[in-house]
Design a protein around this motif. Structure first.
Motif, mmCIF file in Angstrom:
data_model
loop_
_atom_site.group_PDB
_atom_site.id
_atom_site.type_symbol
_atom_site.label_atom_id
_atom_site.label_comp_id
_atom_site.label_asym_id
_atom_site.label_seq_id
_atom_site.Cartn_x
_atom_site.Cartn_y
_atom_site.Cartn_z
ATOM 1 N N PHE A 1 0.832 -1.205 0.000
ATOM 2 C CA PHE A 1 0.000 0.000 0.000
ATOM 3 C C PHE A 1 0.866 1.255 0.000
ATOM 4 N N VAL A 2 1.808 1.266 0.928
ATOM 5 C CA VAL A 2 2.652 2.437 1.095
ATOM 6 C C VAL A 2 3.503 2.680 -0.149
ATOM 7 N N THR A 3 4.018 1.588 -0.728
ATOM 8 C CA THR A 3 4.830 1.723 -1.936
ATOM 9 C C THR A 3 3.979 2.253 -3.090
ATOM 10 N N ALA A 4 2.772 1.708 -3.219
ATOM 11 C CA ALA A 4 1.891 2.159 -4.299
ATOM 12 C C ALA A 4 1.615 3.656 -4.147
ATOM 13 N N ASN A 5 1.382 4.097 -2.923
ATOM 14 C CA ASN A 5 1.115 5.515 -2.692
ATOM 15 C C ASN A 5 2.329 6.380 -2.966
ATOM 16 N N LEU A 6 3.488 5.842 -2.638
ATOM 17 C CA LEU A 6 4.730 6.563 -2.904
ATOM 18 C C LEU A 6 4.894 6.776 -4.405
ATOM 19 N N ILE A 7 4.615 5.700 -5.164
ATOM 20 C CA ILE A 7 4.734 5.802 -6.618
ATOM 21 C C ILE A 7 3.725 6.817 -7.154
ATOM 22 N N VAL A 8 2.506 6.788 -6.588
ATOM 23 C CA VAL A 8 1.482 7.745 -7.009
ATOM 24 C C VAL A 8 1.957 9.178 -6.778
ATOM 25 N N ASP A 9 2.549 9.405 -5.611
ATOM 26 C CA ASP A 9 3.041 10.744 -5.301
ATOM 27 C C ASP A 9 4.092 11.190 -6.311
ATOM 28 N N LEU A 10 4.936 10.245 -6.708
ATOM 29 C CA LEU A 10 5.983 10.588 -7.668
ATOM 30 C C LEU A 10 5.380 10.890 -9.037
ATOM 31 N N ILE A 11 4.391 10.083 -9.443
ATOM 32 C CA ILE A 11 3.744 10.320 -10.733
ATOM 33 C C ILE A 11 3.030 11.673 -10.716
ATOM 34 N N TYR A 12 2.412 11.977 -9.585
ATOM 35 C CA TYR A 12 1.805 13.289 -9.371
ATOM 36 C C TYR A 12 2.747 14.412 -9.759
ATOM 37 N N GLY A 13 3.958 14.303 -9.199
ATOM 38 C CA GLY A 13 4.958 15.339 -9.429
ATOM 39 C C GLY A 13 5.272 15.485 -10.903
ATOM 40 N N VAL A 14 5.241 14.364 -11.631
ATOM 41 C CA VAL A 14 5.516 14.413 -13.063
ATOM 42 C C VAL A 14 4.340 15.052 -13.792
ATOM 43 N N LEU A 15 3.114 14.689 -13.385
ATOM 44 C CA LEU A 15 1.923 15.173 -14.093
ATOM 45 C C LEU A 15 1.649 16.640 -13.801
ATOM 46 N N ASP A 16 1.810 17.013 -12.552
ATOM 47 C CA ASP A 16 1.412 18.357 -12.162
ATOM 48 C C ASP A 16 2.588 19.147 -11.601
ATOM 49 N N PRO A 17 3.085 20.109 -12.371
ATOM 50 C CA PRO A 17 4.255 20.865 -11.923
ATOM 51 C C PRO A 17 4.002 21.636 -10.635
#
Lengths: 343, 385
Positions: free
Chosen positions: A322-338
């Motif tokens: 769960f935590v890893t999946a959320n971490l990855i989501v946070d990183l993708i967030y950063g890529v999608l939204d400056p």
């Protein structure tokens, strides 16, 4: 804030969460049962029990027991699973994990590959026939409980077709164990191992076996992604920057797939991340129905046997995923939204 | 309007646009008449909800459902750059495909709110480059860029052998420039980005190179508005529509932007429509004004004429309602009544319920926009003076 600091901060946060989870599960396990029961049976003499208790440190005060648990955990000793002939928990996890992950990934692929385009089509053709169809399809997905849906799927695509001598999907298991008796696993991932060994028939067999459980497991996520994608796309298409993009003379396709999609993906990605963790727990039901030799089925059995070490181990693993999946989501967030990277 | 097509770049005739809402059909535009002379800056003024923005969006066919352009004619007179011939383009009869060439390239628009119009997830430079890439011929830019690069490396090169080699290459590109080939995507993108930086420089952005690499949320409102103007002007459009482009800005920035627009008009040769409800902006920047009321055009004339000799009672009311510094008044005069509900608009002249000069004729017959005095068009049965 730099990307490195961002990742570092998130990783530290993730470790804290995992630590919290393992503390809570340990406390729960400590409250509900006497761990020594896993090490004795009806033939154990009563006078031997204190010795067994002492051997595992169960007679110590609780802070010491907690410390022992942690220190064992970090040394790779996650306890032994009494319900699986006293095998070390970590070993069982390593053995069963690939089957579950493979199933979850296939389910996720179904969900993403179908869900995102369906959501976009539904939003861009709002209130047309295809939108109605998609909405019914996704509403069904979120409304049907997985145990019922999986049974119906199995009844129609396996049982019903089989009794009528029609081509049908396999009813369970990862591959046809009676045909491929001598298959040896290397990594535990069937599709990967069969490709490494150059065994195409078993690769295809594995794929066919994945279709039904994969879809059954992924349908809920597919439905959630479709609904999320549709609503966020509808929201974004009303934004001013879409009008600006149109005023530039961009094609409608470019407007939707370049300007709108990236903005609409931001909320959808959150859902995808959370759903991935949910898939692992959702696998408990799917694996039981499709006789899938994965973690879920093992966890169900451990619970029935009150196998505390096994339950703790499973919970911890799910928490880490769960935590890893959320971490990855946070990183993708950063890529999608400056705006998030610097915010 | 008797003028030839060369003088007039954009004309709108009898434009009707409706919005189909739950409460009923909103007749937002009711026979709008407009014309924009080449090189002019025209102010389009009127109260909130009188249809200024809908007119602007109708011109680009950007009216979104539930809105729909019902009828009328919008003509853009394009001058062919080589032959000098005038080619009228009937915007309302263009196909979706042809429309794409019009938007951004021939007619560009700057919207009101700099906070919500730039796409938040793309760099400023990329957003400008996008429109350049779409409409402009970048073949020469690409070759020029390559020559520039080689010349730069020539300066830093001391080895004579290599110098000769670079010079040969430059010669090759100079030759190629006479008939440049289609550039590949990467080169075109780089060239478009370079133009974007130039545009940012043109709108007086400090350090345009670094601004181009930034995202909208990293810029201030005034800078974002200038970036939007750069975006709109990137393809040298024949007409630039500024839809309340300065309303969201504070007064000092507003003045800067207006000054910039006037300056750019001379530089690029664009005709401008400034949509505003601020008479001060009109007086300062426009040489022509068109006044709208409740979806109709009521008056159209030179700015000076409008302020000194308004002919329509509505325009007159509008002007007397503007406070003046040299007068000392308890209360400003106002136009009695309020803006009509456009679902059930008044019959005849839409202004008649509020007009002091209204007659029976005004209630039944809609006045046509006519040239009452030379260079002064009014839609009124009983004009002033």
């Amino acid at each position: 804030m730099k990307l490195r600091d961002f990742i570092l901060r998130r990783v530290l946060l993730a470790i804290t969460v995992v630590f919290g989870v393992l503390t809570i599960t340990w406390i729960l396990a400590f409250i509900v049962g006497d761990p020594v029961t896993m090490y004795i049976n009806e033939n154990t003499p009563a006078e031997a029990i204190p010795a067994i208790r002492a051997a595992h440190g169960f007679d110590e005060p609780w802070p010491v027991q907690y410390f022992l648990y942690l220190s064992n955990l970090f040394q790779g000793n996650w306890g032994v699973s009494g319900s699986s002939s006293n095998m070390p928990v970590l070993e069982i996890l390593a053995l069963k994990f690939p089957a579950t992950i493979e199933l979850a990934i296939v389910a996720m692929i179904f969900a993403i590959i179908l869900g995102i385009p369906l959501g976009i089509i539904s939003a861009t053709r709002k209130d047309q026939k295809i939108d109605h169809f998609t909405r019914i399809f996704s509403l069904a997905g979120v409304s049907m409980p997985i145990f019922w849906f999986a049974f119906m799927l199995k009844y129609v695509l396996y049982y019903y077709l089989a009794v009528n001598n029609l081509p049908h999907l396999p009813g369970g298991e990862r591959y046809d164990t009676s045909t491929y008796l001598d298959f040896e696993f290397i990594t535990g991932f069937l599709l990967l191992d069969s490709l490494i060994q150059g065994n195409i028939p078993i690769f295809l067999d594995g794929l066919v076996h994945l279709i039904m459980p994969g879809f059954a497991l992924g349908y809920l996520t597919l439905a959630i992604i479709t609904r999320m994608m549709r609503s966020s796309m509808l929201e974004v298409l009303k934004e001013d920057y879409i009008t600006l993009a149109r005023s530039k003379g961009l094609r409608e396709k470019v407007v939707i797939y370049r300007h709108a999609l990236r903005n609409a993906m931001i909320p959808t990605v959150t859902v995808i991340g959370l759903a991935f963790g949910g898939l692992i727990t959702g696998a408990v039901l799917t694996e039981t129905i499709f006789n899938w030799p994965g973690l879920g089925r093992w966890a169900v059995r451990s619970i029935l046997f009150a196998d505390l070490a096994a339950i703790n181990g499973f919970t911890l693993l799910v928490a880490i995923i769960f935590v890893t999946a959320n971490l990855i989501v946070d990183l993708i967030y950063g890529v999608l939204d400056p705006r998030i990277r610097f915010g | 309007m008797t003028e030839s097509r060369e003088d007039i770049v954009l004309e709108v005739h009898d434009l009707f646009t409706n919005f189909y809402t739950f409460e009923g059909t909103v007749r937002a535009l009711d026979g709008v008449e407009l014309f924009l002379r080449r090189g002019d800056t025209m102010g389009l003024v009127g109260e909130t909800g009188c249809g200024k923005s809908v007119t602007a969006r109708s011109i680009l066919r950007l009216v979104e459902p539930p809105g729909k352009i019902e009828s009328g004619k919008i003509i853009y007179n394009e001058i062919d750059k080589q032959t000098g011939e005038v080619k009228p383009i009937d915007i309302l009869s263009l196909s979706e495909e042809e429309l794409l060439d019009l938007r951004g390239e021939k007619i560009a628009i700057v919207f009101q709110d700099p906070a919500t119009y730039p796409n938040p997830v793309f760099r400023i430079g990329d957003q400008i480059a996008e429109v350049v890439l779409l409409h402009q011929d970048l073949r020469y830019d690409v070759i020029d860029m390559k020559i520039e690069k080689l010349e730069k490396s020539l300066q830093g090169e001391s080895d004579p052998d290599k110098q000769v080699h670079i010079k040969e290459k430059i010669e090759y590109y100079r030759e190629l420039r006479k008939d440049p080939p289609e550039p590949d995507k990467k080169d075109a993108k780089a060239a478009a980005f370079r133009r974007a930086v130039n545009m940012l420089n043109l709108v007086r952005m400090p350090s345009p190179e670094s601004i181009a690499m930034q995202y909208p949320h990293e810029l201030s409102g005034g800078m974002r508005q200038r970036a939007l103007i750069a975006m709109a002007l990137a393809c040298d459009p024949g007409v630039l529509i500024c839809d309340e482009a300065t309303t969201a800005l504070d007064v000092t920035v507003q003045a800067q932007v207006l000054k910039l627009l006037n300056h750019l008009k001379k530089e690029i040769g664009t005709s401008i429509i400034i949509i505003t409800h601020d008479m001060g902006v009109v007086a300062e920047t426009c040489n022509w004004v068109t006044v709208m009321y409740a979806g109709t055009t009521v008056e159209s004339c030179a700015t000076k004429n409008l302020f000194t000799r308004p002919l329509h009672p509505y325009t007159d009311g509008l002007l007397t309602a503007v406070p003046k510094l040299h007068e000392n008044k308890e209360r400003l005069p106002q136009i009695l009544g309020s803006v009509p509900n456009l679902i059930t608009p008044p019959s005849g002249c839409r202004f008649h319920p509020r007009c002091a000069y209204a007659t029976e004729q005004c209630k039944s017959v809609k006045p046509k926009l006519t040239e009452l005095e030379p260079e002064h068009w009014v839609a009124c049965h009983n004009p002033l003076n």
